[in-house]
Design a protein around this motif. Structure first.
Motif, PDB file in Angstrom:
ATOM      1  N   ASP A 193       0.882  -1.261  -0.017  1.00 55.17           N
ATOM      2  CA  ASP A 193       0.011  -0.052   0.048  1.00 55.17           C
ATOM      3  C   ASP A 193       0.971   1.181   0.020  1.00 55.17           C
ATOM      4  OD1 ASP A 193      -1.995   1.717  -0.184  1.00 55.17           O
ATOM      5  OD2 ASP A 193      -2.703   1.417   2.184  1.00 55.17           O
ATOM      6  N   TYR A 194       1.463   1.505  -1.058  1.00 59.15           N
ATOM      7  CA  TYR A 194       2.557   2.782  -1.357  1.00 59.15           C
ATOM      8  C   TYR A 194       2.141   3.571  -2.383  1.00 59.15           C
ATOM      9  CZ  TYR A 194       5.378  -0.726   1.748  1.00 59.15           C
ATOM     10  OH  TYR A 194       5.413  -1.251   2.829  1.00 59.15           O
ATOM     11  N   VAL A 238      10.553   0.474   5.216  1.00 59.83           N
ATOM     12  CA  VAL A 238       9.645   1.522   5.444  1.00 59.83           C
ATOM     13  C   VAL A 238       9.220   1.915   3.753  1.00 59.83           C
ATOM     14  CG1 VAL A 238       9.638   3.931   5.800  1.00 59.83           C
ATOM     15  CG2 VAL A 238      10.632   2.448   7.450  1.00 59.83           C
ATOM     16  N   GLY A 239       7.941   2.230   3.507  1.00 55.65           N
ATOM     17  CA  GLY A 239       7.696   3.003   2.316  1.00 55.65           C
ATOM     18  C   GLY A 239       7.148   4.427   2.317  1.00 55.65           C
ATOM     19  N   VAL A 240       6.768   4.882   1.133  1.00 55.95           N
ATOM     20  CA  VAL A 240       6.121   6.266   1.260  1.00 55.95           C
ATOM     21  C   VAL A 240       4.796   6.441   0.406  1.00 55.95           C
ATOM     22  CG1 VAL A 240       7.095   6.873  -0.980  1.00 55.95           C
ATOM     23  CG2 VAL A 240       7.107   8.456   0.817  1.00 55.95           C
ATOM     24  N   LYS A 241       3.853   7.275   1.088  1.00 58.35           N
ATOM     25  CA  LYS A 241       2.851   7.346   0.411  1.00 58.35           C
ATOM     26  C   LYS A 241       2.810   8.964   0.104  1.00 58.35           C
ATOM     27  CE  LYS A 241      -1.151   5.297   1.387  1.00 58.35           C
ATOM     28  NZ  LYS A 241      -2.083   4.613   1.947  1.00 58.35           N
ATOM     29  N   PHE A 242       2.096   9.598  -0.964  1.00 54.32           N
ATOM     30  CA  PHE A 242       1.950  10.846  -1.372  1.00 54.32           C
ATOM     31  C   PHE A 242       0.418  11.191  -0.861  1.00 54.32           C
ATOM     32  CE2 PHE A 242       4.871   9.550  -4.781  1.00 54.32           C
ATOM     33  CZ  PHE A 242       6.082  10.075  -4.081  1.00 54.32           C
ATOM     34  N   VAL A 243       0.227  12.236   0.049  1.00 52.19           N
ATOM     35  CA  VAL A 243      -0.943  12.282   0.677  1.00 52.19           C
ATOM     36  C   VAL A 243      -1.378  13.825   0.317  1.00 52.19           C
ATOM     37  CG1 VAL A 243      -1.266  10.539   2.355  1.00 52.19           C
ATOM     38  CG2 VAL A 243      -0.062  12.416   2.970  1.00 52.19           C
ATOM     39  N   ALA A 285       6.224   6.675  -7.658  1.00 48.72           N
ATOM     40  CA  ALA A 285       6.488   8.044  -8.831  1.00 48.72           C
ATOM     41  C   ALA A 285       6.984   7.343  -9.906  1.00 48.72           C
ATOM     42  CB  ALA A 285       7.487   8.792  -7.777  1.00 48.72           C
ATOM     43  N   VAL A 306      14.731   9.196  -2.540  1.00 48.82           N
ATOM     44  CA  VAL A 306      13.821   8.928  -1.703  1.00 48.82           C
ATOM     45  C   VAL A 306      14.087   7.660  -0.914  1.00 48.82           C
ATOM     46  CG1 VAL A 306      11.502   8.423  -0.972  1.00 48.82           C
ATOM     47  CG2 VAL A 306      11.989  10.130  -2.679  1.00 48.82           C
TER      48      VAL A 306
END
Lengths: 216, 216
Positions: A152-153, A211-216, A156, A195
């Motif tokens: 759930d990431y 660890v992952g990343v989400k743009f919110v 880009a 990143v």
């Protein structure tokens, strides 16, 4: 659509084969065909236990390039240039790079080649009719292989060709709960690749994992 | 704890004054004291409507430095060096930099100074007893001012002093739903600053507004 994975027997490559082969024809490449065949067998068994059908073939890296519509370079940065020098036939293909040039001292940092990013270096090494696309850069290798975990990431995607970018964004959106975002032209890939060392630092200094990343 | 905001009349500075002054003593600095006083008056009215008490003082940038325990440099990158050259008295202070050196062509990209990051440049310009800490780099300026919106983002914090880092992480955690993460030493701030042009590209190419980031 045929997806060839150069370096398909590494952690990320095998994880991608697991996640993609129930939806696409996946061609796992390796320097040694026997290793690619072994990875395919392992993947098949893992997927069969879950009642999932899959399309997997184990071949050499060169054959993975030859047979694929989309080639994923699932190899560590330091192996990219030596590997690409041994391969041909990228003409007209979409080439996906999840590669991140990273180094480590007391912390992880971004260490791009003179071209500015792994993506731009790869573009410079391939024929001009190949379309390079940066994607999947910020997903922890471990997570690819944990089939029971949602990915759930945010992802880009950088590319200079709108059609190829759209194709790769659809590929991204078809995997687990990944969500693709247009992050601009390939020249903007440096800030996507960078990143990853940030996420490694966040994991390290906060005692977290994958660890992952989400743009919110 | 007294928080001085150098450049407190800009978008980010005013937003920070709004968000912080109901919990801390906030000293809004500006090149012209009269502008700082006007910003404080606007903030007071906005907060009064919401029934919030606040502690705000409008002063010059130099007085904001002199009176604060923590100094926030809420100024655009291009103004940082000229502004710091006019100011003294940073000895023993914690100096927070949310500054991101960014340039733009058809897309946004990271354009750090020769020191490698805004954070490292700032460290080099201040006395050695000042402790520079990168924080709040990836929060959209607009969002600071929208008091009715939760700031539900991750904030990477880089600093070479563990005590100062802890103080700033607690400050971060006290604002809305922000969550601080230790992102390593100040030398690792480049990859934090460079997330901001990525977020600007994501916003631009996907028709989004005020994109932020979460580590998950």
């Amino acid at each position: 659509m045929k997806i060839g994975i150069v370096g398909g027997t590494g952690d990320i490559g095998e994880g991608m084969a697991l996640r993609l082969s129930s939806k696409y024809d996946v061609i796992v490449g390796s320097r040694e065909e026997i290793k690619a065949l072994a990875t395919c067998e392992t993947c098949r068994e893992t997927l069969q236990v879950r009642g999932l059908k899959c399309s997997l073939a184990g071949v050499t890296n060169q054959h993975a390039v030859d047979e694929a519509d989309i080639v994923v370079l699932a190899i560590p940065f330091k192996h990219v240039a030596p590997t690409l020098k041994t391969l041909t036939g990228f003409e007209g293909k979409i080439v996906v790079t999840p590669v991140n040039p990273i180094e480590r001292t007391a912390y992880f940092y971004y260490a791009p080649p003179p071209e500015g990013s792994a993506a731009m270096m790869i573009k410079g090494m391939l024929p001009s009719s190949a379309t390079v696309c940066a994607a999947f850069n910020n997903i922890a290798a471990n997570k690819w292989q944990m089939l029971d975990e949602e990915l759930d990431y945010s992802v880009a995607v950088c590319c200079d060709d709108e059609g190829a970018k759209q194709t790769v964004m659809e590929l991204v959106d078809s995997v687990s709960s990944l969500r693709a975002y247009d992050a601009g032209p390939l020249a903007a890939a440096a800030i996507v690749e960078s990143v990853t060392p940030l996420l490694l630092n966040i994991a390290r200094f906060n005692r977290m994992r994958d660890v992952g990343v989400k743009f919110v």
